[in-house]
Design a protein around this motif. Structure first.
Motif, PDB file in Angstrom:
ATOM      1  N   GLY A   7      40.529  56.348  46.704  1.00 47.21           N
ATOM      2  CA  GLY A   7      41.405  55.317  47.250  1.00 47.21           C
ATOM      3  C   GLY A   7      42.132  54.600  46.127  1.00 47.21           C
ATOM      4  N   VAL A   8      43.441  54.487  46.224  1.00 53.90           N
ATOM      5  CA  VAL A   8      44.275  53.858  45.192  1.00 53.90           C
ATOM      6  C   VAL A   8      45.063  52.715  45.816  1.00 53.90           C
ATOM      7  CG1 VAL A   8      46.274  54.192  43.690  1.00 53.90           C
ATOM      8  CG2 VAL A   8      44.475  55.941  43.781  1.00 53.90           C
ATOM      9  N   ASP A   9      45.041  51.561  45.166  1.00 57.74           N
ATOM     10  CA  ASP A   9      45.807  50.396  45.606  1.00 57.74           C
ATOM     11  C   ASP A   9      46.751  49.970  44.490  1.00 57.74           C
ATOM     12  OD1 ASP A   9      46.793  48.095  46.801  1.00 57.74           O
ATOM     13  OD2 ASP A   9      45.071  46.870  46.198  1.00 57.74           O
ATOM     14  N   LEU A  10      48.056  50.023  44.762  1.00 57.72           N
ATOM     15  CA  LEU A  10      49.085  49.619  43.805  1.00 57.72           C
ATOM     16  C   LEU A  10      49.536  48.208  44.170  1.00 57.72           C
ATOM     17  CD1 LEU A  10      50.964  53.003  44.092  1.00 57.72           C
ATOM     18  CD2 LEU A  10      49.490  52.333  42.198  1.00 57.72           C
ATOM     19  N   GLY A  11      48.795  47.222  43.686  1.00 53.76           N
ATOM     20  CA  GLY A  11      49.021  45.838  44.078  1.00 53.76           C
ATOM     21  C   GLY A  11      50.140  45.169  43.311  1.00 53.76           C
ATOM     22  N   THR A  12      50.364  43.901  43.620  1.00 58.91           N
ATOM     23  CA  THR A  12      51.433  43.143  42.988  1.00 58.91           C
ATOM     24  C   THR A  12      51.140  42.871  41.517  1.00 58.91           C
ATOM     25  OG1 THR A  12      51.871  42.078  45.113  1.00 58.91           O
ATOM     26  CG2 THR A  12      52.819  41.044  43.159  1.00 58.91           C
ATOM     27  N   THR A  13      49.876  42.639  41.184  1.00 58.89           N
ATOM     28  CA  THR A  13      49.521  42.310  39.802  1.00 58.89           C
ATOM     29  C   THR A  13      48.572  43.307  39.154  1.00 58.89           C
ATOM     30  OG1 THR A  13      47.706  40.898  40.566  1.00 58.89           O
ATOM     31  CG2 THR A  13      49.842  39.841  40.204  1.00 58.89           C
ATOM     32  N   SER A  14      47.972  44.198  39.943  1.00 55.77           N
ATOM     33  CA  SER A  14      46.999  45.126  39.373  1.00 55.77           C
ATOM     34  C   SER A  14      46.970  46.428  40.169  1.00 55.77           C
ATOM     35  CB  SER A  14      45.594  44.501  39.349  1.00 55.77           C
ATOM     36  OG  SER A  14      45.138  44.258  40.677  1.00 55.77           O
ATOM     37  N   VAL A  15      46.369  47.431  39.555  1.00 54.09           N
ATOM     38  CA  VAL A  15      46.123  48.720  40.194  1.00 54.09           C
ATOM     39  C   VAL A  15      44.621  48.930  40.242  1.00 54.09           C
ATOM     40  CG1 VAL A  15      46.325  51.231  39.933  1.00 54.09           C
ATOM     41  CG2 VAL A  15      48.311  49.773  39.519  1.00 54.09           C
ATOM     42  N   LYS A  16      44.138  49.429  41.379  1.00 52.83           N
ATOM     43  CA  LYS A  16      42.711  49.713  41.512  1.00 52.83           C
ATOM     44  C   LYS A  16      42.526  51.099  42.087  1.00 52.83           C
ATOM     45  CE  LYS A  16      38.329  47.827  43.206  1.00 52.83           C
ATOM     46  NZ  LYS A  16      37.668  46.685  43.899  1.00 52.83           N
ATOM     47  N   ALA A  17      41.528  51.821  41.565  1.00 52.58           N
ATOM     48  CA  ALA A  17      41.164  53.131  42.083  1.00 52.58           C
ATOM     49  C   ALA A  17      39.664  53.146  42.327  1.00 52.58           C
ATOM     50  CB  ALA A  17      41.558  54.232  41.105  1.00 52.58           C
ATOM     51  N   VAL A  18      39.247  53.628  43.496  1.00 52.85           N
ATOM     52  CA  VAL A  18      37.826  53.699  43.825  1.00 52.85           C
ATOM     53  C   VAL A  18      37.491  55.093  44.337  1.00 52.85           C
ATOM     54  CG1 VAL A  18      37.748  51.249  44.440  1.00 52.85           C
ATOM     55  CG2 VAL A  18      38.029  52.948  46.240  1.00 52.85           C
TER      56      VAL A  18
END
Length: 461
Positions: A7-18
């Motif tokens: 799962g990848v989240d391309l957020g406004t201030t950060s990127v997260k991958a789980v």
């Protein structure tokens, strides 16, 4: 070894991958990094843009921190990210895969984000009325295209496709011709009818809009394609879900019952609950209403009070203090250190009569609204008291948009809190408990990256 869903989240201030264990639905690994992608020079047009290449580079760095032996057992990839914004690119050359199993941004524009302010009220009122229950606001993809059509038409001629930042990443991973977009992201652009799941093509074409840039629509929770190449160990040919909205994925990660409401405070803030299965949204926009209806999954909708002022209001206050210290020649603190000190000094403080209305970015239903501070007294201006009043104001603003009484009438029995600002800020959590009559609880591993992986897991992808 177990199989995993990335799962990848391309957020406004950060990127997260789980990595979500497909059998247990538990997060097995994850990594998050700040993007530091904001571009400052807007030429005086109130632009808010981010460097697309830096976002992709941050994604690659996040991926490099995940165990390669687990990435080799990824069975599907889900991508989500910040809604409303738009990236333009050229088909076939939108990215570069020449560096092994890493892709980098190619012929792509900067990301014009949801915070973009270039479309004035007068400009928006000059646009044709949409055939949709969702209106049009500055920062919405279609409004941005109209702005370029009027002010810089030559810019649009350079590109053949467009989408949100998460749509761009999905297109690059799969080597798609053009862009595939779900109703969740399409609705966030405006000029999209959620009942027919179609763009307002006739309206847009009549207004001169370049309709060839409109993405093809795919179901929320469906597959967009398969990875065109090995990617950080993820095998070629791995199914990739059509990109989803970060808000919907955040809700999915923590709404365990229809009697739950979800309070998300990250850069912005949202409070939402699920509408009945037979709910049909209004036939036209309700511009003065603080509550909108966002498409969710399987033709259902969420009632959403979406505030533009969340954790960014506290961050703006911290930036103001930093600027003041610079002007005074005082010793500087790092951003994270200053933020922590601000929260610490407010933990045991009460706001007293001091009231802060933190709507410094306006609201979509009230774009001209400004922030204000009232009930100022000489004895009530300690830093801790001001920070406490600011955090209280963030929650009071959300509660005014969707009062506890409306939640109770909808059958909501508890509020599930999540989001980076709530996780980081104990004062916001205290004020959340104070703002609503329903109890506020917090879910574990609840975020958009986990949520998009859960969607694919639950659908057997």
């Amino acid at each position: 070894m177990s199989s995993f869903i990335l799962g990848v989240d391309l957020g406004t201030t950060s990127v997260k991958a789980v990595l979500l264990d497909a059998a247990s639905r538990a997060v097995a690994d994850g990594h998050s990094l700040p993007t530091v992608a904001d571009l400052s020079d807007d030429g005086g047009i109130k632009a808010k843009e981010q460097h697309t290449g830096r976002i992709v580079d941050t994604l690659n760095r996040c991926m490099s921190h995940l165990p390669r032996e687990k990435l080799q057992h990824v069975r599907s990839v889900g991508v989500t990210g910040q809604m409303h914004g738009i990236v333009f690119w050229k088909e076939k050359s939108g990215c570069d895969w020449s560096n092994g199993d890493v892709f980098t941004a190619g012929d792509a524009s900067q990301l014009i984000t949801w915070q973009d302010g270039r479309c004035s009220g007068d400009f928006l009122s000059s646009l044709p009325p949409p055939d949709s229950h969702i209106g049009t606001a500055t920062g919405f993809g279609c409004a941005t295209v109209f702005w370029y059509l009027k002010h810089r038409p030559e810019f649009l001629r350079d590109f053949t496709a467009a989408g949100t930042i998460q749509d761009y990443v999905v297109s690059m991973l799969c080597g798609l011709d053009g862009c595939v977009m779900t109703p969740q992201n399409a609705a966030s652009w405006g000029f999209f009818n959620t009942s027919s799941n179609q763009w307002n093509e006739n309206t847009l074409r009549s207004a001169g809009f370049p309709v060839h840039l409109l993405p093809r629509i795919a179901p929320s929770g469906g597959v967009a394609g398969k990875t065109r190449s090995v990617w950080h160990g993820v095998p070629a040919g791995t199914p990739v879900g059509a990109a989803l909205g970060d808000f919907q994925c955040s809700v999915y990660s923590c709404m365990s019952a229809r009697t739950d409401a979800v309070l998300n405070i990250g850069t912005s803030a949202q409070l939402t609950f699920a509408m009945p299965a037979d709910f049909t949204p209004p036939g036209s926009p309700q511009p003065d209403s603080p509550v909108a209806y966002y498409p969710y999954f399987d033709s259902s909708f969420l009632a959403v009070a979406a505030s533009l002022n969340g954790g960014n209001a506290v961050a703006t206050f911290a930036e103001m203090l930093t600027a003041w210290m610079t002007e005074l020649g005082a010793e500087q603190l790092g951003d994270s250190s200053l933020y922590e000190k601000l929260i610490h000094c407010a933990l045991d403080q009460d706001a007293g009569d001091l009231q802060v209305t933190p709507t410094v970015l306006g609201e979509r239903h009230a774009p001209l609204r400004l922030g204000r501070v009232t009930n100022i007294s000489a004895s009530g201006l300690s830093l801790g008291r001001v920070v406490r009043a600011l955090c209280r104001g963030v929650l009071a603003n959300v509660a005014a948009m969707m009062p506890g009484e409306r939640l109770r009438a909808a059958g909501v029995t508890r509020i599930v809190g999540n989001g980076s600002a709530l996780a980081r800020n104990e004062v916001l959590r205290q004020e959340a408990a104070r703002a609503f009559p329903q109890p506020v609880v917090y879910a574990q591993n609840a975020d958009s990256a986990a949520g998009v992986a859960m969607v694919l897991c639950d659908r057997g992808i």
